[in-house]
Design an enzyme around this catalytic site. Structure first.
Site, mmCIF file in Angstrom:
data_model
loop_
_atom_site.group_PDB
_atom_site.id
_atom_site.type_symbol
_atom_site.label_atom_id
_atom_site.label_comp_id
_atom_site.label_asym_id
_atom_site.label_seq_id
_atom_site.Cartn_x
_atom_site.Cartn_y
_atom_site.Cartn_z
ATOM 1 N N ASP A 123 0.894 -1.159 0.000
ATOM 2 C CA ASP A 123 0.000 0.000 0.000
ATOM 3 C C ASP A 123 0.934 1.211 0.000
ATOM 4 O O ASP A 123 1.635 1.460 0.989
ATOM 5 C CB ASP A 123 -0.888 -0.042 1.253
ATOM 6 N N LYS A 159 13.762 9.141 -28.148
ATOM 7 C CA LYS A 159 13.562 8.658 -29.526
ATOM 8 C C LYS A 159 14.841 8.870 -30.328
ATOM 9 O O LYS A 159 15.422 9.951 -30.269
ATOM 10 C CB LYS A 159 12.411 9.422 -30.192
ATOM 11 N N GLU A 177 -1.266 12.926 -34.264
ATOM 12 C CA GLU A 177 -1.632 11.536 -33.991
ATOM 13 C C GLU A 177 -2.941 11.207 -34.698
ATOM 14 O O GLU A 177 -3.817 12.064 -34.799
ATOM 15 C CB GLU A 177 -1.823 11.317 -32.487
ATOM 16 N N ASP A 187 -0.658 17.593 -21.945
ATOM 17 C CA ASP A 187 -0.225 16.237 -22.312
ATOM 18 C C ASP A 187 0.945 16.271 -23.295
ATOM 19 O O ASP A 187 1.826 15.408 -23.232
ATOM 20 C CB ASP A 187 -1.422 15.497 -22.935
ATOM 21 N N HIS A 244 6.641 17.423 -24.465
ATOM 22 C CA HIS A 244 7.274 16.939 -25.700
ATOM 23 C C HIS A 244 7.546 18.079 -26.697
ATOM 24 O O HIS A 244 8.650 18.206 -27.216
ATOM 25 C CB HIS A 244 6.396 15.891 -26.392
ATOM 26 N N LYS A 294 -4.940 15.000 -31.463
ATOM 27 C CA LYS A 294 -5.396 13.621 -31.644
ATOM 28 C C LYS A 294 -6.406 13.600 -32.789
ATOM 29 O O LYS A 294 -7.020 14.612 -33.096
ATOM 30 C CB LYS A 294 -6.043 13.119 -30.358
HETATM 31 C C1 BG6 Z 1 2.278 10.612 -24.304
HETATM 32 C C2 BG6 Z 1 0.904 11.202 -24.233
HETATM 33 O O1 BG6 Z 1 3.170 11.327 -23.486
HETATM 34 O O2 BG6 Z 1 2.743 10.650 -25.647
HETATM 35 C C3 BG6 Z 1 -0.048 10.483 -25.158
HETATM 36 O O3 BG6 Z 1 0.423 11.116 -22.899
HETATM 37 C C4 BG6 Z 1 0.509 10.437 -26.559
HETATM 38 O O4 BG6 Z 1 -1.325 11.090 -25.166
HETATM 39 C C5 BG6 Z 1 1.933 9.912 -26.547
HETATM 40 O O5 BG6 Z 1 -0.305 9.601 -27.342
HETATM 41 C C6 BG6 Z 1 2.572 10.035 -27.909
HETATM 42 O O6 BG6 Z 1 3.782 9.353 -27.902
HETATM 43 P P1 BG6 Z 1 4.352 8.688 -29.221
HETATM 44 O O7 BG6 Z 1 5.680 8.154 -28.812
HETATM 45 O O8 BG6 Z 1 3.373 7.647 -29.640
HETATM 46 O O9 BG6 Z 1 4.439 9.799 -30.228
#
Ligand code: BG6
Length: 488
Positions: free
Chosen positions: A86, A176, A210, A229, A234, A334
């Site tokens: 826990d 990456k 995406e 996000d 990123h 997205k």
């Molecule tokens: C993540 C996000 O950090 O990165 C996701 O939370 C997103 O929403 C993902 O889909 C994208 O990562 P990648 O490597 O698939 O481009």
């Protein structure tokens, strides 16, 4: 070298989707030190054998080439152990301490793949049983907070028990291969550096598109949105990599100091720029690859009147000598038309035109990040294909491109992002991890956008799934007489 890797959240989504496959790949490639133990920690009671069986079953949803054979899994499974805990109270940490201290591994990695609300408690409880010695490294998964204040609170809590050099904040984009190549392109070659500035570059576009929707993460995503996000982490990390000054060496802090300077130089928002330079969208029903997909408001876990954005595009400026006045456009979303992440560097036209150029054609460097990994250099050349109009042809240039395909050159089987980052944690390399001050600066910059949205009654603009986002995104950049790559 021996290591213990404790996966808090050991039965969770991230563990079986990303971490276990990455650890297995490292094992298969022979790069995971063999004197290691991977301890999954979860809430349910389970034996080691049951945990191994659970992970084995999860590998069935991993792509075929990355799935272990029976024999491979048996050898890999010998590293796997399980501990029921826990995490919120102190009681169970003594058992973890006993397990770890009995072995005295050279390196102990605590991977916090849990909800961030638990980060503080885990760190404090770990320290209370003496698990914060010099051999300990803590890995923090994003999202690290949902605004500047909560991000700071987490950073402060972790920094109370461990020094910065033992904290590994993950942004998997930095792992990456294509993103590492971006650093190599800029700082391993002399060709581009003299051109990498406002005098020659008209604008830079960063796209992370995406095709997927929110999948099974509707509830999480609905309280997060694209800005938190993808942009805060990123996209801004990519912007740093493309905009930073050359670091004095390749050490972690030299690189992170330069990234921090970029974030600090980002032009502050004004009511005017917040209104005209940030576009948010939300996908409505549409088609992806010929298949009908539901709109965001019909995704499971999403509130039916949600105002969460699934798309953001914005115009940023790095206010320093190198970049003053050059727009950096970022867009991510997205359910867009394609899965495609790339950076496009658009050079200025020649100062005086003696040839005709096709409309929209010019010099540009496209850095493909995924799914393709490589470089395209777009140039203009004297076309030879206009047989009827030899005279016209001699005046009109044709677009041509140099194409460098890293997948072909280096193979598609390169070390994946999580594999690379996990090995870096075990080896203690911090270069590809984010420092607390960088992260806070990124939050400081996005926060005014979040505040403005809270007070904006219009909400996100709808866009049809399978398109490139709301038309306002094209209009925003058209006001500068620029256009997104797919429109050229
Ligand atoms: C993540 C996000 O950090 O990165 C996701 O939370 C997103 O929403 C993902 O889909 C994208 O990562 P990648 O490597 O698939 O481009």
């Amino acid at each position: 070298m021996s290591f213990d890797l404790v996966l808090f959240g050991g039965t969770g989504d991230l563990t079986w989707r990303k971490l276990m496959p990455a650890l297995f790949q490292a094992f298969r490639h022979g790069s995971l030190p063999l004197d290691g133990r991977i301890v999954g920690v979860g809430r349910d009671a389970m034996s080691d054998a049951e945990y191994r069986a659970l992970i084995r079953a999860r590998f069935d949803s991993v792509e075929l080439a990355k799935r272990p054979t029976g024999d491979e899994f048996e050898r890999f499974a010998a590293l796997l152990h399980y501990l029921r805990m826990d995490l919120s109270g102190p009681a169970d940490y003594a058992e973890l301490a006993t397990l770890l201290k009995a072995r005295q591994a050279d390196t102990v990695v605590m991977y916090l793949a849990t909800a961030p609300t638990l980060f503080q408690a885990i760190c404090e409880n770990m320290a209370a049983v003496g698990l914060n010695g010099p051999q300990t490294r803590v890995v923090l998964e994003k999202p690290l907070g949902h605004d500047l204040a909560s991000n700071r609170a987490i950073n402060e809590a972790v920094l109370r028990v461990l020094p910065e050099k033992q904290i590994f904040r993950i942004d998997h984009y930095l792992g990456k291969p294509s993103v590492q190549n971006l650093f190599a392109l800029r700082f391993g070659n002399s060709l581009f550096e003299p051109l990498w500035r406002r005098e020659t570059i008209a604008n830079i576009q960063i796209t992370i598109a995406e095709e997927l929707g929110v999948e099974k993460r509707g509830a999480f995503y609905d309280s997060t949105g694209a800005l938190r996000d993808m942009v805060q982490n990123h996209a801004l990390q990519l912007l740093c990599a493309i905009g930073m000054e050359p670091p004095i060496n390749a050490h972690a802090d030299a690189i992170r100091d330069e990234k921090l300077k970029v974030l600090r130089s980002l032009k502050a928002w004004t009511p005017e720029t917040l209104k005209h330079h940030v576009i948010r969208g939300q996908y409505a029903a549409g088609n992806i690859n010929g298949e009908a997909v539901p709109g965001y408001l019909h995704e499971s876990g999403v509130s039916p009147d949600s105002r969460t954005e699934t798309f953001v595009s914005l115009r940023a400026e790095i206010a320093n000598w190198r970049w003053a006045g050059v727009p950096f456009y970022i867009r991510t979303g997205k359910r867009l038309a394609d899965r495609d992440a790339h950076i496009e560097v658009n050079f200025r036209p020649t100062p005086h035109a003696i040839f005709k150029s096709p409309l929209g054609a010019g010099n540009r460097l496209v850095i493909n990040l995924q799914p393709k990994d490589g470089l395209e250099l777009h140039l203009l050349a004297q076309g030879q294909d206009n047989r009827q109009g030899a005279r016209a042809a001699s005046q009109t240039l044709a677009p041509v491109q140099l194409d460098l395909d890293f997948d072909k050159r280096f193979g598609t089987e390169r070390v994946g992002a999580y594999e690379r980052l996990l090995l870096d944690v075990i080896d203690g390399r911090l270069n590809l991890f984010v420092r607390s001050d960088e992260q806070e600066e990124a939050w400081r910059w996005v926060e005014p956008i979040l505040d403005a949205w809270q007070h904006d009654t219009d909400g996100p603009r709808p866009y049809t799934a399978g398109t490139w986002g709301p038309s306002a995104s094209s209009a925003m950049i058209a006001r500068d007489s620029h256009w997104w790559s797919e429109e050229s």
